[in-house]
Design a protein around this motif. Structure first.
Motif, PDB file in Angstrom:
ATOM      1  N   GLY A 172       0.827  -1.205   0.000  1.00  0.00           N
ATOM      2  CA  GLY A 172       0.000   0.000   0.000  1.00  0.00           C
ATOM      3  C   GLY A 172       0.858   1.251   0.000  1.00  0.00           C
ATOM      4  O   GLY A 172       0.571   2.221  -0.700  1.00  0.00           O
ATOM      5  N   TYR A 173       1.922   1.232   0.786  1.00  0.00           N
ATOM      6  CA  TYR A 173       2.829   2.381   0.842  1.00  0.00           C
ATOM      7  C   TYR A 173       3.660   2.488  -0.433  1.00  0.00           C
ATOM      8  O   TYR A 173       3.950   3.586  -0.897  1.00  0.00           O
ATOM      9  N   THR A 174       4.047   1.349  -0.990  1.00  0.00           N
ATOM     10  CA  THR A 174       4.788   1.363  -2.252  1.00  0.00           C
ATOM     11  C   THR A 174       3.945   2.016  -3.343  1.00  0.00           C
ATOM     12  O   THR A 174       4.435   2.867  -4.093  1.00  0.00           O
ATOM     13  N   GLU A 175       2.674   1.643  -3.421  1.00  0.00           N
ATOM     14  CA  GLU A 175       1.762   2.246  -4.400  1.00  0.00           C
ATOM     15  C   GLU A 175       1.598   3.742  -4.157  1.00  0.00           C
ATOM     16  O   GLU A 175       1.611   4.538  -5.102  1.00  0.00           O
ATOM     17  N   LEU A 176       1.450   4.134  -2.897  1.00  0.00           N
ATOM     18  CA  LEU A 176       1.292   5.541  -2.537  1.00  0.00           C
ATOM     19  C   LEU A 176       2.511   6.351  -2.984  1.00  0.00           C
ATOM     20  O   LEU A 176       2.379   7.421  -3.577  1.00  0.00           O
ATOM     21  N   LEU A 177       3.706   5.837  -2.739  1.00  0.00           N
ATOM     22  CA  LEU A 177       4.925   6.542  -3.136  1.00  0.00           C
ATOM     23  C   LEU A 177       5.073   6.599  -4.649  1.00  0.00           C
ATOM     24  O   LEU A 177       5.500   7.630  -5.195  1.00  0.00           O
ATOM     25  N   ASN A 178       4.720   5.529  -5.346  1.00  0.00           N
ATOM     26  CA  ASN A 178       4.776   5.547  -6.812  1.00  0.00           C
ATOM     27  C   ASN A 178       3.828   6.596  -7.388  1.00  0.00           C
ATOM     28  O   ASN A 178       4.193   7.348  -8.291  1.00  0.00           O
ATOM     29  N   GLU A 179       2.606   6.659  -6.870  1.00  0.00           N
ATOM     30  CA  GLU A 179       1.644   7.665  -7.318  1.00  0.00           C
ATOM     31  C   GLU A 179       2.162   9.075  -7.033  1.00  0.00           C
ATOM     32  O   GLU A 179       2.029   9.979  -7.858  1.00  0.00           O
TER      33      GLU A 179
END
Length: 103
Positions: A49-56
């Motif tokens: 979830g955090y990986t996706e947040l940082l990518n976005e």
């Protein structure tokens, strides 16, 4: 728009310099992601979830930097760097900057 973390592009000549351009976004964590991250913290593994947040966040910050460079008349951004910082409890800033040029 050409984006590079190098300070030059092999085989290309810089014909105009526009200076520093940047983009940023501040994002906070989602309660649902926090709960799942808490479980992952105990069990171990990637916090997706955090990986996706940082990518976005990186994509949004880059888009803002590119818009600033385009408005200046640049067709490339060189020497791109990223930075992150905590701005409040549970909120982080992603900041990207580089040098706008015409090649």
């Amino acid at each position: 728009m050409i984006l590079s973390n190098m300070d030059y592009l092999p085989g290309k000549e810089i014909v105009e310099f526009f200076g520093l351009v940047n983009g940023s976004t501040v994002r906070s964590k989602h309660v649902g992601r926090d709960i799942m991250a808490g479980f992952k913290n105990i069990l171990g593994g990637e916090l997706k979830g955090y990986t996706e947040l940082l990518n976005e966040s990186r994509k949004e910050a880059i888009a803002r930097m590119v818009a600033e460079a385009e408005a200046a008349g640049a067709n490339a951004i060189l020497n791109i760097r990223f930075s992150t910082s905590s701005v409040a409890n549970g909120a982080s800033e992603i900041y990207v900057y580089g040098t706008a040029v015409k090649i």
